[in-house]
Design a protein around this motif. Structure first.
Motif, mmCIF file in Angstrom:
data_model
loop_
_atom_site.group_PDB
_atom_site.id
_atom_site.type_symbol
_atom_site.label_atom_id
_atom_site.label_comp_id
_atom_site.label_asym_id
_atom_site.label_seq_id
_atom_site.Cartn_x
_atom_site.Cartn_y
_atom_site.Cartn_z
ATOM 1 N N GLY A 84 -0.535 -2.386 -7.368
ATOM 2 C CA GLY A 84 0.707 -2.143 -8.098
ATOM 3 C C GLY A 84 1.936 -2.690 -7.429
ATOM 4 N N GLU A 149 4.869 4.711 -6.155
ATOM 5 C CA GLU A 149 4.441 4.009 -7.368
ATOM 6 C C GLU A 149 3.261 3.069 -7.141
ATOM 7 O OE1 GLU A 149 7.546 2.109 -9.553
ATOM 8 O OE2 GLU A 149 8.901 3.848 -9.428
ATOM 9 N N ILE A 151 -0.643 1.955 -6.889
ATOM 10 C CA ILE A 151 -1.801 2.316 -7.716
ATOM 11 C C ILE A 151 -3.051 2.254 -6.839
ATOM 12 C CG2 ILE A 151 -3.142 1.783 -9.787
ATOM 13 C CD1 ILE A 151 -0.653 0.222 -10.785
ATOM 14 N N LYS A 211 2.382 -1.667 -15.977
ATOM 15 C CA LYS A 211 2.869 -0.556 -15.150
ATOM 16 C C LYS A 211 4.236 -0.065 -15.610
ATOM 17 C CE LYS A 211 4.094 0.452 -10.346
ATOM 18 N NZ LYS A 211 4.254 -0.106 -8.984
#
Length: 336
Positions: A84, A149, A151, A211
């Motif tokens: 991410g 944030e 992933i 995202k």
């Protein structure tokens, strides 16, 4: 015990148990596509590294130095994307046989720089050393992600849809061409398959758009094959999964080549590896919207290939005729 007696993932697990963290800034350590480090600001750093060794990862007579440099960076970018994050800085280490020409090394750097410029990555250093026989390239890549944030592989939820970008098995098909006795003939007939193997395209834009607007619960890049990456997600998330053969995206060229070589295109997709597409999970109500959004804005194919199930169900594949269900083994490229 020799490394040939233990697979790559068991070796990594053994080694990770031997080292201990000395820093409270480590958010996520060994075991995913990259490590995550907390900074003092609102960003977190992602760190990943990959090594390419002549004879193991590439055949020097079947790849240009430009392609070799390009791919060595692409596989690292894909790891940052799967976490991410956005790639930022890299260092390059080279192990060089003494017979390597300066022109060849410059070609490698041109390939790296070409992709680095495309993704706005800065080259900030590295190392060179002699290698007795084979060429070795190692890239260490840093990336960043807003705090909290990133992933991981470990948050897939029962009922989530399973999706993949692009099509699968093409890289394995390209490798088959490179290894074929009919290489010269096949490379003219299937140039896109060779390009997929030698010049994979990291899916940064696809990840960022998804995202930004949707809830990605887990993600992996497909480096070792769909089966292996799916097992990594289900194992980390403590869930099961069910995918459908008819929904796995395989290009016409890949199917045609596999048939010509009397091989299985499905095996290419499940176990071949090095596609560097994204495998991710997302809440089922969002899956069709993701598919349409990415196609409309980026013209990238997204396929919904199955769903996350409970842990006791295992990892399974519904055959194309709809009549059979088979367990998928954790099989893919294994270095040892």
């Amino acid at each position: 015990m020799q490394v040939s007696e233990i697979d790559e993932f068991k070796l990594i697990n053994r080694l990770s148990n031997l080292v201990k963290s000395n820093s409270s800034k480590i958010e996520l350590g060994i075991g995913d596509d990259g490590a995550v480090i907390n900074n003092q600001n609102d960003q977190q750093t992602i760190i990943t590294t990959d090594m390419l060794i002549e004879g193991t990862h590439f055949l020097k007579d079947k790849v240009s130095p430009f392609q070799l440099g390009y791919k060595s960076l692409a596989v690292n970018i894909s790891d940052i994307v799967a976490m991410g994050g956005r790639p930022t800085y890299l260092t390059i280490s080279l192990g060089l046989p003494k017979s390597t020409t300066v022109k060849y090394i410059e070609g490698i750097y041109n390939g790296i720089n070409n992709l680095a410029q495309e993704y706005k990555i800065s080259v900030i250093g590295g190392d060179t050393t002699s290698s007795p026989n084979d060429l070795v390239i190692n890239i260490n890549l840093l990336g960043e992600v807003p705090k909290g944030e990133y992933i991981s592989r470990s948050n897939a939820q029962v009922g989530d849809s399973i999706l993949v970008t692009g099509n699968l098995g093409a890289s394995k098909a390209g490798l088959e061409i490179l290894l074929s006795a009919n290489y010269q003939e096949l490379k003219e007939e299937y140039p896109t398959l060779i390009k997929k193997h030698l010049e994979p395209q990291p899916r940064l834009s696809e990840m960022q758009l998804t995202k930004k607007q949707f809830n990605i619960t887990s993600m992996n890049d497909i480096s070792d094959g769909l089966a292996s990456e799916l097992h990594e997600i289900t194992s980390a998330s403590k869930v099961g999964s069910l995918i459908y053969e008819e929904m796995i995206p395989i290009s016409h060229s890949t199917k045609e080549l596999a048939q010509n070589l009397n091989k299985s295109a499905l095996d290419y997709a499940l176990f071949g590896g090095e596609d560097y597409e994204l495998l991710f999970t997302i809440p089922a109500p969002q899956s069709q919207k993701v598919k349409e959004k990415i196609k409309t804005e980026l013209d990238t194919q997204i396929s919904i290939i199955g769903e996350i199930t409970t842990l006791d169900k295992g990892v399974n594949l519904i055959k194309e005729d709809g009549k059979g269900k088979v367990k998928i083994k954790k099989q893919g490229y294994n270095h040892f």
